[in-house]
Motif scaffolding. Structure first.
Motif, short mmCIF file in Angstrom:
data_model
loop_
_atom_site.label_atom_id
_atom_site.label_comp_id
_atom_site.label_asym_id
_atom_site.label_seq_id
_atom_site.Cartn_x
_atom_site.Cartn_y
_atom_site.Cartn_z
N LYS A 45 -12.94 -23.26 -17.22
CA LYS A 45 -12.20 -22.01 -17.29
C LYS A 45 -11.48 -21.93 -18.63
CE LYS A 45 -9.97 -21.18 -13.52
NZ LYS A 45 -8.92 -21.17 -12.46
N THR A 95 -12.71 -14.21 -30.81
CA THR A 95 -14.00 -13.61 -30.46
C THR A 95 -15.00 -14.69 -30.03
OG1 THR A 95 -13.63 -11.83 -32.07
CG2 THR A 95 -15.88 -12.16 -31.26
N GLY A 96 -15.55 -14.51 -28.86
CA GLY A 96 -16.53 -15.46 -28.35
C GLY A 96 -15.95 -16.77 -27.89
N GLU A 132 -14.33 -17.67 -25.11
CA GLU A 132 -14.60 -18.06 -23.72
C GLU A 132 -16.01 -18.62 -23.57
OE1 GLU A 132 -14.12 -16.34 -19.19
OE2 GLU A 132 -14.27 -14.92 -20.85
N GLU A 133 -16.98 -17.93 -24.17
CA GLU A 133 -18.36 -18.40 -24.10
C GLU A 133 -18.49 -19.80 -24.70
OE1 GLU A 133 -22.86 -17.07 -25.62
OE2 GLU A 133 -21.07 -15.96 -26.25
N ARG A 134 -17.82 -20.01 -25.83
CA ARG A 134 -17.89 -21.31 -26.49
C ARG A 134 -17.27 -22.41 -25.63
NH1 ARG A 134 -14.76 -21.13 -31.70
NH2 ARG A 134 -15.64 -19.03 -31.59
N LEU A 171 -16.87 -22.47 -22.32
CA LEU A 171 -17.66 -22.73 -21.12
C LEU A 171 -18.94 -23.48 -21.46
CD1 LEU A 171 -17.22 -19.35 -19.20
CD2 LEU A 171 -15.94 -21.48 -18.92
N LYS A 172 -19.58 -23.12 -22.57
CA LYS A 172 -20.80 -23.81 -22.97
C LYS A 172 -20.54 -25.27 -23.34
CE LYS A 172 -23.85 -20.11 -24.60
NZ LYS A 172 -24.56 -19.53 -25.78
N THR A 173 -19.31 -25.53 -23.80
CA THR A 173 -18.98 -26.89 -24.22
C THR A 173 -18.55 -27.75 -23.04
OG1 THR A 173 -18.19 -25.85 -26.25
CG2 THR A 173 -17.73 -28.17 -26.02
N SER A 185 -13.06 -28.47 -29.76
CA SER A 185 -14.43 -28.30 -29.26
C SER A 185 -15.03 -29.61 -28.80
CB SER A 185 -15.31 -27.67 -30.34
OG SER A 185 -14.92 -26.33 -30.60
#
Length: 408
Positions: free
Chosen positions: A59, A46-47, A49-51, A53-55, A18
């Motif tokens: 892709k 779970t989640g 991809e969102e994590r 991209l937000k970081t 991360s």
């Protein structure tokens, strides 16, 4: 530092990877593409991809390689009987090569300039990832932040994450280093770093794949596993694919407190480390396979294969899966498995696996010959000549020693 336009990161969504995303962008000015290999870590995806991209990633690939993992890596290792230092069933070790292989494929597809991983400079995984990368992309640059950045501890990683507003699920109190896949869950760090500390098996949240033996049911569970040429194919008469079978055995084994291992192991990089492993389904499969081999393999093959198993375990542990020696040993193992077909019945009870029966159409066990009762196929008098010849070197040495002593 060199400048790269595009870097592919081996991504898990954990603490290390991360913070690596913003670190790569800050230090290399590059686009970061994340790749997560799905080897059965379930909820961790779970989640994700969102994590990512937000970081700061552009892709995320989530590649389902569970079937490849099981049939091309797990089952060949079971067939070999490979166990590292008598306890470790190689859960992290054989998961890294297929993940790294897929990362290379995506790096080539994306035209990446480099591949990055979050393995520490103290661990085995850096070797496993990088040897696999070299096998498929020998000239690809590899970035290993833990070997070059200023961060020195997991506490400092958390501080970096907090300073960069990176969401993480860990706290300093629950900051175990874990690796999860469909085969096992490993625990390292915190109180486990002191070998005198008993693992907190009964602490809520510590065990994730099962319960401690004390918390297991008071009634045993019976199961029957069926194998074909060394590969498990059915449970209690029901045909299953490998992925489903392992996950089913994880549930059954976990409920019965099976598969907990606490060991201080010798890392490839030279230090010892303490780890606690949960491998419920895998422990059952190894046990059942061993039982079946006892009736299907002749003594010479079985004993020689045990020597091969030690070397095979070292090869897997050391990240040398993609080598001519591993391939050659697997060819030997496959030959030994041609008759390892049959059923094994086991009783699971409070962390124990108890043999409850085994049969095979290729069994080398003959009740008629082995019986303590009367038989007509074995002449016990023949044993006298065998013992005389087998013991001849011992007898001759003793006779000559007596003669020399008499002449002193």
């Amino acid at each position: 530092m060199a400048k790269y336009n595009k870097v592919v990161l081996a991504y898990s969504g954990g603490l290390d990877t991360s913070i690596i995303i913003p670190w790569l962008k800050e230090n290399y000015g590059c686009e970061v593409i994340c790749v997560a290999g799905n080897v059965g870590q379930d909820a961790e995806l779970t989640g994700l991809e969102e994590r990512a991209l937000k970081t700061g990633a552009s892709k995320l690939y989530i590649e389902d390689i569970q079937e490849e993992f099981v049939y091309d890596y797990v089952f060949p290792t079971i067939k070999a009987g490979a166990v590292y230092e008598n306890k470790y069933l190689l859960g992290t070790s054989f998961a890294r090569p297929p993940i790294a292989k897929r990362i290379v494929e995506i790096a080539k597809k994306e035209g990446a300039d480099a591949i990055c991983h979050g393995c520490t400079g103290k661990g085995n995984d850096q070797v496993r990832f990088e040897l696999a990368i070299k096998a498929f992309a020998p000239n690809m640059p590899i970035i290993a932040p833990w070997r070059i950045w200023d961060i020195k501890s997991r506490d400092e990683e958390i501080e970096y994450a907090e300073a960069h507003n990176i969401p993480i699920k860990l706290t300093r109190e629950t900051n175990y280093s874990k690796d999860m896949n469909l085969w096992h869950l490993s625990h390292e760090g915190l109180d486990l770093e002191d070998p005198m500390n008993e693992p907190l098996y009964n602490k809520e949240g510590f065990l994730e794949m099962g319960v401690s033996p004390e918390m297991a049911p008071d009634k045993p569970t019976y199961i029957t596993l069926s194998f074909e040429q060394g590969i498990p194919v059915a449970l209690d008469g029901k045909k299953m694919d490998g992925v489903t079978l392992i996950k089913t055995l994880n549930k059954i084994g976990g409920e019965n407190g099976i598969g907990l291992a606490d060991l201080v192991e010798n890392r490839l990089v030279g230090m010892k480390s303490r780890g606690v492993y949960e491998t419920p389904g895998g422990t059952i499969l190894y046990h059942a396979h061993d039982v079946l081999e006892t009736i299907c393999l002749d003594k010479a093959t079985q004993h020689y294969k045990q020597q091969i198993a030690l070397k095979f375990a070292d090869i897997v542990y050391d990240g040398q899966w993609y080598t001519p020696l591993r391939e050659a040993l697997s060819a030997f193992v496959d030959k030994t498995q041609e008759t390892v077909t049959g059923d094994v019945k086991l009783k699971l009870y409070k962390g124990n696996i108890i043999n409850a029966g085994v049969c095979s159409p290729y069994s080398l066990y003959s009740e008629e010959i082995a019986t303590f009762g009367e038989d007509e196929v074995y002449n016990q008098y023949d044993a006298q000549g065998f013992i005389n010849l087998f013991g001849l070197p011992i007898k001759v040495k003793a006779m000559l020693d007596e003669k020399r002593n008499e002449n002193k």
